[in-house]
Scaffold this motif. Structure first.
Motif, short mmCIF file in Angstrom:
data_model
loop_
_atom_site.label_atom_id
_atom_site.label_comp_id
_atom_site.label_asym_id
_atom_site.label_seq_id
_atom_site.Cartn_x
_atom_site.Cartn_y
_atom_site.Cartn_z
N SER A 35 7.18 -20.62 -37.09
CA SER A 35 8.32 -19.72 -36.92
C SER A 35 8.24 -18.97 -35.59
O SER A 35 9.26 -18.55 -35.06
N GLU A 36 7.04 -18.83 -35.05
CA GLU A 36 6.85 -18.16 -33.76
C GLU A 36 7.00 -19.11 -32.58
O GLU A 36 7.20 -18.68 -31.46
N THR A 37 6.87 -20.42 -32.83
CA THR A 37 6.84 -21.39 -31.73
C THR A 37 7.91 -22.47 -31.88
O THR A 37 7.62 -23.66 -31.70
N ASP A 38 9.10 -22.09 -32.22
CA ASP A 38 10.23 -23.02 -32.30
C ASP A 38 9.98 -24.20 -33.24
O ASP A 38 10.33 -25.34 -32.94
N GLY A 39 9.34 -23.95 -34.37
CA GLY A 39 9.15 -25.00 -35.37
C GLY A 39 7.99 -25.93 -35.12
O GLY A 39 7.91 -26.99 -35.74
N ARG A 82 5.12 -29.32 -36.63
CA ARG A 82 5.90 -29.73 -37.79
C ARG A 82 4.94 -30.26 -38.85
O ARG A 82 4.10 -31.10 -38.58
#
Length: 178
Positions: free
Chosen positions: A99-103, A106
């Motif tokens: 959530s802090e690093t653009d997903g 994965r």
């Protein structure tokens, strides 16, 4: 013919998967070195391990560990995140970091409590409260009815004492009148 190095890597992966409470497979594509370093530190602080694995060796290890259903997840760059103590901690930390690093990274799939989890199921799993919070909620739910019972019984005893004091007071007054 497999090399001794590959055989020992498969054996180590099999042991790691077998003793883990939960492990998750991630795609770390797009993460830069500082982000990976921050992720590893955060995971290490929670006693969670992170390692990049080879899919061919991981397929053999998964088969040796008796786990079915992760074969299609082992595609592309794969990182293995595992915890020997808390099966949910690893996936929760991964989702917080993502959530802090653009997903990124994965989470492709995972295995916990004898079940294989898909990417969509892992998000729900990550939202579960920590083990300590769940235990606190359990204690609270057990304690609440007991506290109510104690309160009610205390009120009954207090009422009984008041009635007995009233009776004793009236008998004392009646004895003084004679």
């Amino acid at each position: 013919m497999p090399t001794d190095e590959k055989v020992s890597a498969v054996e180590e992966l099999t042991r790691l998967m077998g003793r883990s409470q939960g492990f998750y497979l991630t795609d770390f594509t797009g993460l830069n070195v500082p982000d990976v370093t921050r992720l590893r530190k955060r995971l290490r602080d929670e006693d969670v391990t992170y390692r990049v694995i080879k899919n061919r060796l991981a397929l053999i290890a998964v088969k040796n560990a008796g786990i079915q259903g992760l074969e299609e997840v082992l595609q592309g760059p794969t990182g293995l995140v595992s915890s020997e103590t808390d099966p949910i901690a690893a996936v929760r930390l991964l989702h917080e970091f993502a959530s802090e690093t653009d997903g990124l990274p994965r989470v492709k799939g995972g295995f916990a409590d004898g079940r294989v989890f898909r990417e969509d199921q892992l998000e729900k799993l990550a939202r579960l409260p920590s083990r300590e919070v769940l235990l606190g909620q359990l204690v609270s739910s057990v304690q609440s009815p007991l506290a109510g019972l104690v309160f009610c019984l205390g009120g009954l005893i207090q009422s009984l004492v008041l009635v007995l004091n009233e009776i004793a007071g009236k008998k004392g007054e009646a004895g003084e009148d004679n």
